[in-house]
Design a protein around this motif. Structure first.
Motif, PDB file in Angstrom:
ATOM      1  N   GLY A   1       0.855  -1.183   0.000  1.00 49.38           N
ATOM      2  CA  GLY A   1       0.000   0.000   0.000  1.00 49.38           C
ATOM      3  C   GLY A   1       0.889   1.231   0.000  1.00 49.38           C
ATOM      4  N   SER A   2       0.307   2.377  -0.365  1.00 43.33           N
ATOM      5  CA  SER A   2       1.148   3.575  -0.345  1.00 43.33           C
ATOM      6  C   SER A   2       1.476   3.996   1.084  1.00 43.33           C
ATOM      7  N   ASN A   3       0.676   3.527   2.049  1.00 48.05           N
ATOM      8  CA  ASN A   3       1.006   3.805   3.458  1.00 48.05           C
ATOM      9  C   ASN A   3       2.402   3.320   3.821  1.00 48.05           C
TER      10      ASN A   3
ATOM     11  N   PHE B   1      -3.899  14.143   4.799  1.00 49.85           N
ATOM     12  CA  PHE B   1      -4.070  12.722   5.136  1.00 49.85           C
ATOM     13  C   PHE B   1      -3.391  12.405   6.481  1.00 49.85           C
TER      14      PHE B   1
ATOM     15  N   ASN C   1      -7.280  13.510   1.148  1.00 47.33           N
ATOM     16  CA  ASN C   1      -8.244  12.774   1.960  1.00 47.33           C
ATOM     17  C   ASN C   1      -8.055  13.297   3.387  1.00 47.33           C
TER      18      ASN C   1
ATOM     19  N   ASP D   1       1.196  12.735  -3.071  1.00 43.10           N
ATOM     20  CA  ASP D   1       0.440  11.512  -2.817  1.00 43.10           C
ATOM     21  C   ASP D   1      -0.791  11.525  -3.735  1.00 43.10           C
TER      22      ASP D   1
ATOM     23  N   ALA E   1      -3.054   9.091  -4.483  1.00 43.76           N
ATOM     24  CA  ALA E   1      -3.886   7.887  -4.307  1.00 43.76           C
ATOM     25  C   ALA E   1      -5.183   7.975  -5.121  1.00 43.76           C
ATOM     26  N   TYR E   2      -5.677   9.201  -5.332  1.00 39.90           N
ATOM     27  CA  TYR E   2      -6.976   9.379  -6.002  1.00 39.90           C
ATOM     28  C   TYR E   2      -6.836  10.058  -7.367  1.00 39.90           C
TER      29      TYR E   2
ATOM     30  N   THR F   1      -1.548   4.075  -5.723  1.00 38.79           N
ATOM     31  CA  THR F   1      -2.015   2.863  -5.034  1.00 38.79           C
ATOM     32  C   THR F   1      -2.922   2.025  -5.917  1.00 38.79           C
TER      33      THR F   1
ATOM     34  N   SER G   1      -5.240   0.413  -4.293  1.00 41.72           N
ATOM     35  CA  SER G   1      -6.340   0.215  -3.330  1.00 41.72           C
ATOM     36  C   SER G   1      -7.638   0.887  -3.744  1.00 41.72           C
ATOM     37  N   LYS G   2      -7.557   1.872  -4.597  1.00 42.33           N
ATOM     38  CA  LYS G   2      -8.756   2.691  -4.858  1.00 42.33           C
ATOM     39  C   LYS G   2      -9.410   2.269  -6.166  1.00 42.33           C
TER      40      LYS G   2
ATOM     41  N   ARG H   1      -3.054  -4.862  -0.369  1.00 44.45           N
ATOM     42  CA  ARG H   1      -2.004  -3.957   0.094  1.00 44.45           C
ATOM     43  C   ARG H   1      -0.869  -3.845  -0.927  1.00 44.45           C
TER      44      ARG H   1
END
Ligand SMILES: Cc1ncc(COP(=O)(O)O)c(C=O)c1O
Length: 370
Positions: A95-97, A122, A170, A197, A199-200, A229, A231-232, A240
């Motif tokens: 995951g990007s986390n 975030f 986010n 970041d 992610a979206y 990511t 994840s989305k 992950r």
């Protein structure tokens, strides 16, 4: 008796409030004795995983007695072909986390370096910094809770080592448009690592003035990192897997600190297939844009303030303490995200679901607010 746990962890670890994820459906149903709950709390893909990714995942299961390819060669190659960069400009994370955490631990020394972001950015940036004992500086946001680029620039000091810019952000859904992004790039000193970041980003590409950060990485500005990511929009949150794009030197430093085998074999295979599933990406994007319109219209009609969103969720100002609203929605089987931990006491974040789920969330909110 002496508390043997007192002083067991360093003060910067003691001070961490753990990340509170969206409540799982099972847990809500078990605790409240209800059935048929829906989860609109973690910005997941309501259309489910990429079918191509799922097929690859099933095919990969027979090989799970082997460790994964620690270098993630085939996924990095697929990404490099898609993005037009070299394989050594790509890093993989659980995951990007994972990459957010790795960036802080790799590049920042406690007491020497600060990380900068903006208020309402975030939440994980804060946790990763606290865990590493690194100070996170948060610049003021705009009145609309978005990134104020001038304030962010004003927050840069000689101690600033790394800047996290979530774009879109986010939990607010706001994005930094091209003109502001270019202004920021002009002002960030070249030795500061700018981490964007994204992610979206697939949802934000619908905006003509959305800047794709990687396009700005150059010989003159090598210290730019883009995080992405699976994840989305690809619908693989449970596996992950995320990735970063940057200069090979940045990637090589991260590889020194990265744990071996941080991305599982099945996640690598599924992600590679999902990358090619353009149909699923396009369907998901269209469904999300429709869902944003539906949620925005529905909550606005209830008299609530809905912030413009370039992502797959909306931030809603419910005009009162959001915690009881969240609890009442839970009892109706609608799981959203209260934002007290992010300092937004009167706000909830609602992820786009299917059209039916969105309608149910709007109806439940109407009933709760009376
Ligand atoms: C802005 C942002 N960055 C990163 C992440 C981390 O996503 P993941 O670790 O699943 O890739 C999220 C997840 O919600 C996010 O909202």
């Amino acid at each position: 008796m002496k508390d043997i746990f007192a002083g067991m962890v360093p003060p910067h670890v003691e001070a961490i409030s753990p990340y509170i994820p969206g409540k799982p459906v099972d847990e809500v149903e078990r605790e409240l004795g209800i059935t048929g709950a829906i989860k609109l709390a973690s910005n997941e893909n309501p259309l489910g995983p990429s079918p191509k990714g799922l097929l690859a995942l099933r095919g990969a299961l027979d090989g799970v007695h082997f460790y994964p390819d620690g270098g993630g060669f085939r996924l990095r190659r697929a990404l490099s072909e898609r993005l037009g960069v070299t394989e050594d400009e790509i890093m993989l994370g659980a995951g990007s986390n994972d990459l957010i955490d790795l960036l802080v631990r790799t590049f920042c020394a406690p007491g020497r370096d600060d990380v900068l972001t903006h208020r309402h950015a975030f939440f994980m940036y804060k946790i990763s910094c606290m865990a590493a004992g690194v100070t996170l500086v948060e610049s003021d946001a705009t009145a609309e809770l978005a990134c104020d680029v001038d304030a962010l620039v004003a927050g840069i000091t000689p101690r600033t080592k790394l800047i996290f810019l979530p774009n879109p952000n986010n939990p607010t859904g706001s994005y930094v448009p091209r003109s502001d992004f270019e202004k920021l790039l002009e002002k960030v000193p070249p030795h500061v690592l700018l981490v964007v970041d994204e992610a979206y980003h697939e949802y934000a590409l619908a905006r003509a003035d959305y800047p794709v950060a990687e396009k700005y990485r150059s010989k003159e500005r090598p210290l730019l990192v883009t995080l992405r990511t699976f994840s989305k929009i690809h619908g693989l949150a449970g596996l992950r897997v995320g990735y970063g794009i940057s200069h090979p030197r940045v990637v090589s430093y991260l590889n020194r600190v990265r744990l071996p085998f941080n991305v599982s074999s099945v996640a690598q295979d599924a992600a590679r297939a999902a990358l090619d599933d353009l149909e699923h990406v396009e369907r998901s994007r269209r469904a999300t844009l429709d869902g944003i319109s539906q949620l925005t219209a529905g909550f606005s009609a209830l008299g609530q303030r809905v912030y413009p969103s370039a992502a797959n969720f909306v931030l809603v100002d419910v005009g009162r303490d959001a915690q009881p609203v969240y609890q009442a929605l839970l009892r109706k089987g609608v799981i959203v995200r209260p934002l007290r931990p992010a300092g937004l006491n009167e706000h909830v974040r609602v992820s786009v679901g299917t059209a039916l789920e969105n309608a149910r969330a709007i109806k439940a909110m109407g009933e709760v607010l009376g």
